[in-house]
Design a protein around this motif. Structure first.
Motif, short mmCIF file in Angstrom:
data_model
loop_
_atom_site.label_atom_id
_atom_site.label_comp_id
_atom_site.label_asym_id
_atom_site.label_seq_id
_atom_site.Cartn_x
_atom_site.Cartn_y
_atom_site.Cartn_z
N LEU A 1 -51.59 -18.13 68.54
CA LEU A 1 -51.46 -17.94 67.10
C LEU A 1 -51.31 -19.25 66.33
N LEU A 2 -51.22 -20.37 67.03
CA LEU A 2 -50.94 -21.63 66.35
C LEU A 2 -51.97 -22.01 65.28
N PRO A 3 -53.29 -21.80 65.49
CA PRO A 3 -54.21 -22.11 64.39
C PRO A 3 -53.94 -21.27 63.14
N LEU A 4 -53.69 -19.97 63.32
CA LEU A 4 -53.36 -19.12 62.17
C LEU A 4 -51.99 -19.48 61.60
N PHE A 5 -51.09 -19.91 62.48
CA PHE A 5 -49.76 -20.31 62.02
C PHE A 5 -49.84 -21.51 61.08
N GLU A 6 -50.83 -22.36 61.28
CA GLU A 6 -51.02 -23.50 60.39
C GLU A 6 -51.35 -23.03 58.98
N LEU A 7 -52.22 -22.03 58.88
CA LEU A 7 -52.56 -21.47 57.57
C LEU A 7 -51.36 -20.75 56.96
N TYR A 8 -50.62 -20.03 57.79
CA TYR A 8 -49.41 -19.33 57.33
C TYR A 8 -48.40 -20.33 56.77
N THR A 9 -48.17 -21.42 57.49
CA THR A 9 -47.20 -22.43 57.06
C THR A 9 -47.62 -23.07 55.75
N LEU A 10 -48.90 -23.36 55.63
CA LEU A 10 -49.42 -23.97 54.39
C LEU A 10 -49.22 -23.00 53.22
N ALA A 11 -49.50 -21.72 53.43
CA ALA A 11 -49.36 -20.73 52.37
C ALA A 11 -47.89 -20.56 51.97
N VAL A 12 -46.99 -20.51 52.96
CA VAL A 12 -45.56 -20.39 52.66
C VAL A 12 -45.06 -21.61 51.89
N THR A 13 -45.47 -22.80 52.32
CA THR A 13 -45.04 -24.04 51.66
C THR A 13 -45.51 -24.07 50.22
N ALA A 14 -46.79 -23.74 50.00
CA ALA A 14 -47.33 -23.76 48.64
C ALA A 14 -46.70 -22.67 47.78
N GLY A 15 -46.57 -21.47 48.33
CA GLY A 15 -46.00 -20.37 47.57
C GLY A 15 -44.54 -20.60 47.21
N LEU A 16 -43.77 -21.12 48.16
CA LEU A 16 -42.36 -21.36 47.91
C LEU A 16 -42.15 -22.50 46.92
N THR A 17 -43.00 -23.53 47.00
CA THR A 17 -42.89 -24.64 46.05
C THR A 17 -43.14 -24.15 44.62
N GLY A 18 -44.17 -23.33 44.46
CA GLY A 18 -44.45 -22.78 43.14
C GLY A 18 -43.33 -21.88 42.65
N PHE A 19 -42.79 -21.06 43.55
CA PHE A 19 -41.69 -20.16 43.20
C PHE A 19 -40.47 -20.95 42.78
N ARG A 20 -40.18 -22.02 43.53
CA ARG A 20 -38.98 -22.82 43.24
C ARG A 20 -39.06 -23.46 41.86
N PHE A 21 -40.19 -24.01 41.50
CA PHE A 21 -40.29 -24.72 40.23
C PHE A 21 -40.59 -23.80 39.05
N SER A 22 -40.91 -22.54 39.34
CA SER A 22 -41.12 -21.59 38.25
C SER A 22 -39.80 -21.13 37.64
N ARG A 23 -38.71 -21.31 38.41
CA ARG A 23 -37.36 -20.92 37.98
C ARG A 23 -37.23 -19.42 37.73
N ARG A 24 -38.12 -18.64 38.30
CA ARG A 24 -38.03 -17.18 38.18
C ARG A 24 -36.91 -16.65 39.06
N PRO A 25 -36.28 -15.54 38.68
CA PRO A 25 -35.27 -14.94 39.54
C PRO A 25 -35.91 -14.35 40.79
N PHE A 26 -35.11 -14.20 41.84
CA PHE A 26 -35.62 -13.59 43.06
C PHE A 26 -34.82 -12.33 43.35
N GLU A 27 -35.38 -11.48 44.21
CA GLU A 27 -34.75 -10.20 44.52
C GLU A 27 -34.22 -10.20 45.95
N TRP A 28 -33.11 -9.50 46.12
CA TRP A 28 -32.49 -9.34 47.43
C TRP A 28 -31.76 -8.01 47.46
N LYS A 29 -32.20 -7.14 48.35
CA LYS A 29 -31.60 -5.82 48.50
C LYS A 29 -31.58 -5.06 47.17
N GLY A 30 -32.68 -5.15 46.42
CA GLY A 30 -32.80 -4.40 45.18
C GLY A 30 -32.04 -4.98 44.01
#
Length: 369
Positions: A335-364
């Motif tokens: 799975l390591l080749p796909l994991f590389e794409l997964y890691t890139l997507a998580v890094t990019a998505g989380l960076t955007g989420f962090r700087f958007s300053r939007r609230p996040f949800e946890w347990k509703g």
């Protein structure tokens, strides 16, 4: 000069990863001592909010624990669930030879909110001197209690176990690979004497340590309540221990959706932002891999980038192989080749989420901090 700096960055980056793998692969797990006779009574604390689909699995694993049931006190906090969590839990524990109670959580204690508030209530209701904390979406190994309690010694405040995400989908298995490699790196740092964190779905805390900090109700509110408690316990001078061994390997249900994963990681990032500055600096350096790779594409061309990616997958494969081997599992190296794409997507998505300053949800519930 940019070429030299870029080369130095990658040489340092791979030195960190390969050095971590080498130290981790050669580590020897601490040996737990025999349990006293009779075994100590312990309290298992579980916070649950709308967990009717998962709580039965969790409690069945509690019933299968290799520990005298008369020495187990199981306390489940129902955090204003709107589904059948309590009914499913009651049915799952019917005929349990130990002690089991469901507490309906309707008010708040001090500054505690959410899961921390539930655990604050459960700790007050507990009648033993050892608290074992887990989550409703966790399945525990039969050796869990013995594995954690066996490492207790005078002055130790917390013992943290190990959790692996497990599920049948590709998305689930990528999360599992992500978790275990990350926890291997955390373990390597912990083994060097640098406390990083505890894990609120798989941890032991003594009553002495918990009460020394005043309980969750006395701590500042945090969405990473396990890290806040861990940090407060350390400040009181208690010892800590992180384990990486099959005896304490619990399995967590995966996050079902990409959106849910980003909200989970955004919550975890709140805890990361509270780590010591030198650890944060190391994490920023480690996360700089993809920006550096983009720069390398412009300076060195596509062939060099492919070579750097291949080297990264090889190094991560070594770490993953050691991590899975130490817990008696087979590493999904394919799975390591796909994991590389997964890691890139998580890094990019989380960076955007962090700087958007939007609230996040946890347990509703929604959180802005």
């Amino acid at each position: 000069m940019p070429l030299v700096l870029l080369l130095a960055f990658f040489l340092g980056w791979f030195a960190v990863l390969l050095g971590s793998w080498l130290l981790f692969s050669r580590r020897r797990a601490p040996q737990g001592g025999p349990l006293p006779g009779p075994p100590p009574r312990v309290s298992i604390l579980i916070a649950a909010r709308n967990e009717e689909a998962a709580i039965g699995r969790c409690l069945q694993s509690v019933r299968a624990l290799d520990y005298p049931p008369e020495c187990l006190e199981v306390l489940l906090g129902d955090d204003a669930s709107t589904d059948q969590t309590a009914a499913v839990a009651q049915a799952a524990m019917q005929g349990f030879a130990g002690s089991f109670r469901i507490l309906s959580i309707t008010d708040t204690l001090g500054s505690a909110r959410g899961k921390a508030n539930v655990l604050a209530h459960l700790a007050r209701a507990a009648s033993t001197d050892v608290f074992l904390i887990t989550d409703a979406d966790i399945s525990l190994p039969a050796s869990w209690v013995r594995g954690l309690v066996g490492h207790l010694r005078p002055g130790l405040g917390t013992v943290t176990g190990l959790t692996l995400v497990a599920g049948p989908r590709l998305f689930d298995r990528l999360q599992g690979l992500d978790w275990l490699m990350s926890l291997a790196l955390v373990q390597m740092v912990s083994d060097r004497g640098q406390p990083v964190t505890a894990m609120g779905n798989n941890m032991l805390i003594t009553r002495d340590a918990y009460e020394a900090v005043g309980g969750y109700e006395s701590l500042p509110f945090s969405v990473t309540e396990d890290y806040e408690l861990f940090r407060a316990v350390l400040a009181k001078g208690f010892g800590w221990l992180n384990l990486f061994e099959p005896a304490v390997l619990a399995e967590s249900l995966p996050v079902a959706t990409w959106r849910g994963l980003l909200h989970q990681r955004r919550r975890w990032l709140r805890g990361v932002e509270g780590l010591p500055w030198h650890i944060q600096l190391g994490l920023i350096y480690y996360a700089g891999y993809y920006p550096a790779l983009l720069l390398a594409a412009g300076l060195w061309g596509g062939a060099a980038v492919l070579g750097i990616l291949a080297a990264k997958m090889l190094a991560q494969g070594l770490l993953a192989g050691s991590a899975y081997r130490k817990v008696g599992r087979r590493a999904p190296l394919h799975l390591l080749p796909l994991f590389e794409l997964y890691t890139l997507a998580v890094t990019a998505g989380l960076t955007g989420f962090r700087f958007s300053r939007r609230p996040f949800e946890w347990k509703g519930r929604r959180y802005s901090r």
